[in-house]
Design an enzyme around this catalytic site. Structure first.
Site, short mmCIF file in Angstrom:
data_model
loop_
_atom_site.label_atom_id
_atom_site.label_comp_id
_atom_site.label_asym_id
_atom_site.label_seq_id
_atom_site.Cartn_x
_atom_site.Cartn_y
_atom_site.Cartn_z
N SER A 68 -54.11 105.22 -15.70
CA SER A 68 -55.49 104.76 -15.81
C SER A 68 -56.36 105.17 -14.61
CB SER A 68 -55.48 103.24 -16.01
OG SER A 68 -56.75 102.73 -16.29
N THR A 507 -49.12 92.17 -7.71
CA THR A 507 -48.24 93.30 -7.39
C THR A 507 -47.93 93.46 -5.90
OG1 THR A 507 -50.19 94.74 -7.32
CG2 THR A 507 -48.94 94.66 -9.39
#
Length: 536
Positions: A68, A507
């Protein structure tokens, strides 16, 4: 695993060993990290996707190889379920488990355990369609994926180099082919034809639209936008910039939707291209995010983000539902996250129900499904509109009683065709925005003036353990560490229109601090409080 070729699975798995020092995590965006480390993950995702298809009686499952908006050296992969939606949550953990099995023997054991616990009939067929974006690492990663698919004898269809939203479209189109719920022809041409035809119907008879400049982020969106331009013809002239898909290192570099949103400025490559008053937008690297902007007459940059898109689109749809005489039968709602600007929430709340959910597309998508027509856009420009099946049936059967009702009904039915309801789709969303601007005769400045964004700041703070930060109320309030939320509340009370929240990253060991206030200096102040006692 009697119906599977264990020897084939073993030998192919041996060819794609897992790096011993890495742990992989399937998150909202699937797996995503350095492309050079993902070979074993792609092989195993091929196996997982085939098993998912078998579990679903041979329905086609999708696999997209993309990272992305990330830099070019990153890559990733995600699995798409048969309705074109994201992978079911329980299978995210299966994917994480299988991807982290240290050896081939461990992997085979994990596959066997998944087959048994999920009661998968391995004699069922497996069908998978897959695609990749333009990243150089995609070629070898797709080869690893193909090994995983062949290890389970899956019927595989390579959709080539295309956008993430087109892959989602293909999955749904394949699985609904020949049914009353057919989503469209299961090809790229079918996608462009569906969107282009609906758009031409929606803007037909209106003054010609001025050309739209599109920053393609030097990614796969450049290919799709070029094809779309052919289908649109003169109904919407497109000027495509940042289309260098084969030049090393330029993907998402100082361009694209994430750059515009994060830096809140014009991509440098467009500095001499964009004229004051001209509409422009940026896609991201796989064309699922969209950011609009314009320069005013003094050359000052103005950003029109996902919140602005949601306000424009939702108000337009509410007006159409009323004009069709269906406001008592069809309820329109908007879903946002805590990152939505407070001014946008107030603007929308005066017009229709607004719900706030935790960050992440899957939370927004599921919440939007609870409305007859659900609009969701993240501030980062990822979003779409969902029309429930019952609403689509109602519109198809509705008998309007006036010409105005008939016109509004036709527009709503065309919007269903124009909007990619499987996932956020930058090109579909471009056509949606352009439709509303054409109907309202809005310039970018008039659209921007629907409401004025509250000044805001978003900062990252490195912490020792992000798991120490736990939230509630759609991530808007902290429940731990103890006492921190009270300190935030005390600080926010000092500022006019103050709002701030702290949430952990999914993350990395950082927390994100968001703050807004009526005055820029106050927003800066509300975001700069110290977290020393909580960051160790």
């Amino acid at each position: 695993m009697s119906h599977l070729s264990i020897d084939s699975l073993r030998s192919l798995s041996d060819a794609h060993p897992k790096p011993s020092h890495l742990r992989f995590q399937y998150g909202t965006a699937g797996f995503r990290t350095l492309g050079s480390t993902l070979d074993s993950v792609l092989f195993r995702v091929g196996v997982i996707a085939a098993l998912r298809s078998k579990k679903l009686d041979g329905l086609t499952v999708g696999v997209m190889v993309t990272a992305s908006h990330n830099p070019e050296h990153d890559n990733g992969v995600k699995i798409v379920d048969p309705r074109g939606e994201m992978l079911e949550g329980s299978w995210e953990s299966h994917a994480t488990t299988l991807s982290n099995a240290p050896t081939t023997d461990d992997f085979l054991e994990a596959v066997d355990a998944l087959i048994r616990t999920s009661k998968i009939d391995v004699s069922k067929p497996a069908r998978v369609v897959y695609a990749r974006d333009t990243r150089p690492s995609g070629i070898t990663l797709v080869a690893a994926l193909e090994d995983g698919l062949s290890a389970l004898g899956a019927e595989a269809r390579n959709a080539g180099v295309t956008t993430t939203p087109i892959l989602h479209y293909l999955v749904k189109a394949i699985n609904t082919k020949g049914t009353p719920d057919s989503y469209g022809d299961d090809s790229e041409e079918g996608y462009f034809h569906k969107l282009g035809t609906a758009f031409k119907s929606l803007v037909g008879g209106r003054p010609p639209l001025e050309p739209l400049l599109i920053d393609c982020a030097n990614g796969v969106g450049a290919l799709a936008a070029s094809s779309l331009a052919e289908y649109l013809g003169s109904s919407l002239p497109l000027v495509l910039e940042n289309t260098s898909i084969s030049t090393p290192g330029v993907l998402n570099h100082a361009c694209g939707a994430d750059y515009v949103k994060t830096m809140q400025r014009l991509p440098p490559s467009l500095a001499d291209r964009l004229k004051p008053g001209q509409r422009a937008c940026s896609l991201d690297g796989d064309a699922d995010r969209l950011m609009y902007y314009y320069l005013d007459e003094r050359g000052t940059f103005h950003m029109l983000d996902g919140d602005k898109i949601a306000a424009l689109v939702a108000a337009f749809i509410v007006d159409l539902v009323k004009s069709a005489g269906l406001e008592n039968d069809i309820k329109v709602g908007v879903v946002q996250t805590a990152y939505a600007n407070g001014a946008s929430t107030r603007y929308l709340f005066e017009r229709l129900p607004v719900k706030c959910v935790a960050t992440g597309v899957k939370h927004l998508h599921h919440a939007a499904e609870h409305y007859n027509i659900g609009v969701y856009f993240e501030a980062n420009g990822h979003g779409t509109v969902l029309f429930s099946q019952s609403t689509q049936s109602k519109l198809a059967q509705y008998q309007p009683s006036t010409p105005a009702q008939s016109t509004a009904l036709t527009h709503l039915i065309n919007l269903i065709q124009l909007i990619n309801q499987t996932v956020g789709d930058a090109l579909s969303d471009v056509l949606l925005v352009e439709t509303v601007l054409a109907h309202k005769s809005y310039t970018g400045e008039e659209w921007d003036s629907l409401y004025v964004d509250l000044p805001n700041r978003l900062v990252k703070v490195v912490v020792g353990d992000r798991n120490a930060f736990r939230t509630e109320n759609a991530e808007r309030r902290l429940v731990s560490p103890p006492g921190l939320q009270a300190k935030i509340d005390e600080l926010v009370r000092r500022y006019d229109g103050g709002r701030s929240f702290v949430r952990p990253s999914g993350t990395e060991d950082v927390v994100r601090v968001y703050a807004e206030a009526v005055v820029r200096s106050q927003a800066d102040g509300a975001s700069s409080f110290s977290l020393p006692a909580y960051c160790n």
